[in-house]
Design a protein around this motif. Structure first.
Motif, PDB file in Angstrom:
ATOM      1  N   PRO A  45     -60.744  30.681 -95.944  1.00 47.02           N
ATOM      2  CA  PRO A  45     -59.653  31.227 -96.740  1.00 47.02           C
ATOM      3  C   PRO A  45     -58.229  30.818 -96.322  1.00 47.02           C
ATOM      4  O   PRO A  45     -57.449  30.411 -97.159  1.00 47.02           O
ATOM      5  CB  PRO A  45     -59.833  32.740 -96.627  1.00 47.02           C
ATOM      6  N   ALA A  46     -57.930  30.887 -95.048  1.00 52.40           N
ATOM      7  CA  ALA A  46     -56.561  30.603 -94.632  1.00 52.40           C
ATOM      8  C   ALA A  46     -56.226  29.111 -94.556  1.00 52.40           C
ATOM      9  O   ALA A  46     -55.066  28.746 -94.449  1.00 52.40           O
ATOM     10  CB  ALA A  46     -56.269  31.271 -93.290  1.00 52.40           C
ATOM     11  N   HIS A  47     -57.244  28.231 -94.620  1.00 53.45           N
ATOM     12  CA  HIS A  47     -56.974  26.807 -94.440  1.00 53.45           C
ATOM     13  C   HIS A  47     -57.526  25.892 -95.522  1.00 53.45           C
ATOM     14  O   HIS A  47     -57.259  24.708 -95.513  1.00 53.45           O
ATOM     15  CB  HIS A  47     -57.502  26.333 -93.075  1.00 53.45           C
ATOM     16  N   GLY A  48     -58.343  26.411 -96.418  1.00 52.73           N
ATOM     17  CA  GLY A  48     -58.881  25.575 -97.474  1.00 52.73           C
ATOM     18  C   GLY A  48     -60.163  24.858 -97.067  1.00 52.73           C
ATOM     19  O   GLY A  48     -60.941  25.355 -96.258  1.00 52.73           O
ATOM     20  N   VAL A  49     -60.353  23.651 -97.617  1.00 54.35           N
ATOM     21  CA  VAL A  49     -61.594  22.909 -97.423  1.00 54.35           C
ATOM     22  C   VAL A  49     -61.649  22.218 -96.063  1.00 54.35           C
ATOM     23  O   VAL A  49     -60.732  21.497 -95.687  1.00 54.35           O
ATOM     24  CB  VAL A  49     -61.786  21.843 -98.537  1.00 54.35           C
ATOM     25  N   VAL A  71     -68.020  24.559 -85.597  1.00 52.34           N
ATOM     26  CA  VAL A  71     -66.834  23.754 -85.308  1.00 52.34           C
ATOM     27  C   VAL A  71     -66.464  23.085 -86.628  1.00 52.34           C
ATOM     28  O   VAL A  71     -67.233  22.283 -87.170  1.00 52.34           O
ATOM     29  CB  VAL A  71     -67.110  22.709 -84.210  1.00 52.34           C
ATOM     30  N   ILE A  72     -65.320  23.483 -87.166  1.00 57.22           N
ATOM     31  CA  ILE A  72     -64.904  23.017 -88.488  1.00 57.22           C
ATOM     32  C   ILE A  72     -63.667  22.157 -88.336  1.00 57.22           C
ATOM     33  O   ILE A  72     -62.697  22.560 -87.687  1.00 57.22           O
ATOM     34  CB  ILE A  72     -64.573  24.212 -89.414  1.00 57.22           C
ATOM     35  N   THR A  73     -63.691  20.993 -88.957  1.00 58.18           N
ATOM     36  CA  THR A  73     -62.527  20.126 -88.896  1.00 58.18           C
ATOM     37  C   THR A  73     -61.833  20.103 -90.254  1.00 58.18           C
ATOM     38  O   THR A  73     -62.487  20.095 -91.299  1.00 58.18           O
ATOM     39  CB  THR A  73     -62.899  18.695 -88.437  1.00 58.18           C
ATOM     40  N   PHE A  74     -60.510  20.143 -90.200  1.00 61.66           N
ATOM     41  CA  PHE A  74     -59.675  20.046 -91.399  1.00 61.66           C
ATOM     42  C   PHE A  74     -58.924  18.731 -91.248  1.00 61.66           C
ATOM     43  O   PHE A  74     -57.881  18.674 -90.582  1.00 61.66           O
ATOM     44  CB  PHE A  74     -58.725  21.245 -91.511  1.00 61.66           C
ATOM     45  N   GLU A  75     -59.521  17.686 -91.803  1.00 61.77           N
ATOM     46  CA  GLU A  75     -59.041  16.312 -91.640  1.00 61.77           C
ATOM     47  C   GLU A  75     -57.549  16.174 -91.949  1.00 61.77           C
ATOM     48  O   GLU A  75     -56.786  15.639 -91.157  1.00 61.77           O
ATOM     49  CB  GLU A  75     -59.857  15.399 -92.565  1.00 61.77           C
ATOM     50  N   LYS A  76     -57.145  16.671 -93.123  1.00 62.70           N
ATOM     51  CA  LYS A  76     -55.764  16.523 -93.580  1.00 62.70           C
ATOM     52  C   LYS A  76     -54.763  17.168 -92.615  1.00 62.70           C
ATOM     53  O   LYS A  76     -53.675  16.671 -92.411  1.00 62.70           O
ATOM     54  CB  LYS A  76     -55.599  17.169 -94.960  1.00 62.70           C
ATOM     55  N   ASP A  77     -55.146  18.322 -92.056  1.00 67.91           N
ATOM     56  CA  ASP A  77     -54.235  19.064 -91.180  1.00 67.91           C
ATOM     57  C   ASP A  77     -54.402  18.673 -89.713  1.00 67.91           C
ATOM     58  O   ASP A  77     -53.741  19.227 -88.852  1.00 67.91           O
ATOM     59  CB  ASP A  77     -54.479  20.573 -91.326  1.00 67.91           C
ATOM     60  N   LYS A  78     -55.347  17.741 -89.458  1.00 61.89           N
ATOM     61  CA  LYS A  78     -55.646  17.332 -88.085  1.00 61.89           C
ATOM     62  C   LYS A  78     -55.856  18.564 -87.205  1.00 61.89           C
ATOM     63  O   LYS A  78     -55.216  18.745 -86.181  1.00 61.89           O
ATOM     64  CB  LYS A  78     -54.530  16.446 -87.525  1.00 61.89           C
ATOM     65  N   MET A  79     -56.738  19.437 -87.694  1.00 61.43           N
ATOM     66  CA  MET A  79     -56.969  20.705 -87.028  1.00 61.43           C
ATOM     67  C   MET A  79     -58.469  20.938 -86.898  1.00 61.43           C
ATOM     68  O   MET A  79     -59.240  20.568 -87.771  1.00 61.43           O
ATOM     69  CB  MET A  79     -56.347  21.817 -87.880  1.00 61.43           C
ATOM     70  N   THR A  80     -58.861  21.566 -85.794  1.00 60.78           N
ATOM     71  CA  THR A  80     -60.253  21.963 -85.600  1.00 60.78           C
ATOM     72  C   THR A  80     -60.275  23.460 -85.365  1.00 60.78           C
ATOM     73  O   THR A  80     -59.444  23.991 -84.638  1.00 60.78           O
ATOM     74  CB  THR A  80     -60.867  21.232 -84.389  1.00 60.78           C
ATOM     75  N   ALA A 123     -48.784  24.520-101.983  1.00 57.95           N
ATOM     76  CA  ALA A 123     -49.903  25.002-101.156  1.00 57.95           C
ATOM     77  C   ALA A 123     -51.112  25.302-102.044  1.00 57.95           C
ATOM     78  O   ALA A 123     -52.241  24.896-101.743  1.00 57.95           O
ATOM     79  CB  ALA A 123     -49.493  26.250-100.381  1.00 57.95           C
ATOM     80  N   ALA A 124     -50.878  25.991-103.160  1.00 55.43           N
ATOM     81  CA  ALA A 124     -51.964  26.344-104.081  1.00 55.43           C
ATOM     82  C   ALA A 124     -52.550  25.084-104.721  1.00 55.43           C
ATOM     83  O   ALA A 124     -53.775  24.934-104.813  1.00 55.43           O
ATOM     84  CB  ALA A 124     -51.450  27.295-105.161  1.00 55.43           C
ATOM     85  N   LEU A 125     -51.677  24.180-105.134  1.00 48.96           N
ATOM     86  CA  LEU A 125     -52.119  22.942-105.782  1.00 48.96           C
ATOM     87  C   LEU A 125     -52.975  22.114-104.823  1.00 48.96           C
ATOM     88  O   LEU A 125     -54.013  21.578-105.201  1.00 48.96           O
ATOM     89  CB  LEU A 125     -50.899  22.134-106.242  1.00 48.96           C
ATOM     90  N   GLU A 126     -52.561  22.049-103.568  1.00 49.70           N
ATOM     91  CA  GLU A 126     -53.302  21.284-102.567  1.00 49.70           C
ATOM     92  C   GLU A 126     -54.689  21.882-102.329  1.00 49.70           C
ATOM     93  O   GLU A 126     -55.686  21.175-102.278  1.00 49.70           O
ATOM     94  CB  GLU A 126     -52.512  21.252-101.261  1.00 49.70           C
TER      95      GLU A 126
END
Length: 169
Positions: free
Chosen positions: A18-22, A42-51, A136-139
């Protein structure tokens, strides 16, 4: 804890947090925290370079979910075509509601924010905070549409944009 509950999400699955998207689950690992063995996604958020590491037993509790079905995507697109609903409340109150919808992780709610904050070229300028929420919503919407359709984000953005511009016409 039952085995079936545990295996709701697997490595390589795309999920919506919810707080970070896909994001994409890259592994499931065990870690010891305060003397307790914890199993973590362990979930990676490629676009945000976040794990992100989410305890497997808390995943559904925090609202983590699988990608939307094509039906839900279709419903979100229908939502985009609708007429913008703008309440007469103060901006700070509306902004808070929009933020909650974006962070709910619910694709239809996110589509409502995109619809309500979308501006055509001939409409008044958006304030900085309106623009931030809109983007943010569009992304979030675009990333999920891309992940579900298997297309890249550029194709998904074009698809969303076409729906928004067809509405304005």
């Amino acid at each position: 804890m039952t085995k079936s509950k545990k295996l709701e999400f697997r490595p390589d699955d795309y999920v919506v947090y919810p707080a970070h998207g896909v994001g994409q689950i890259i592994s499931i690992e065990e870690q010891e925290v305060a003397g307790f063995a914890l199993e973590l996604f362990v979930i990676t958020f490629e676009k945000d370079k976040m794990t992100l590491r989410v305890p497997t037993n808390k995943a559904t509790e925090v609202g983590m979910r699988s990608l939307s079905s094509p039906d839900v995507i279709e419903q979100a697109m229908k939502t985009l075509k609708g007429k913008a609903k703008v309440k007469r409340a103060m901006w700070s109150r509306r902004a808070q509601e929009y933020e909650q919808k974006i962070n709910s992780g619910d694709l239809i709610s996110i589509a409502e924010v995109v619809r309500d904050l979308h501006r055509t070229d001939d409409q008044r300028e958006q304030s900085y905070s309106e623009r931030q929420l809109y983007e943010a919503a569009l992304e979030r919407l675009t990333r999920e549409v891309a992940a579900v359709s298997g297309n890249d984000e550029i194709a998904a953005a074009k698809q969303v944009d076409e729906v928004l511009t067809s509405r304005a016409a």
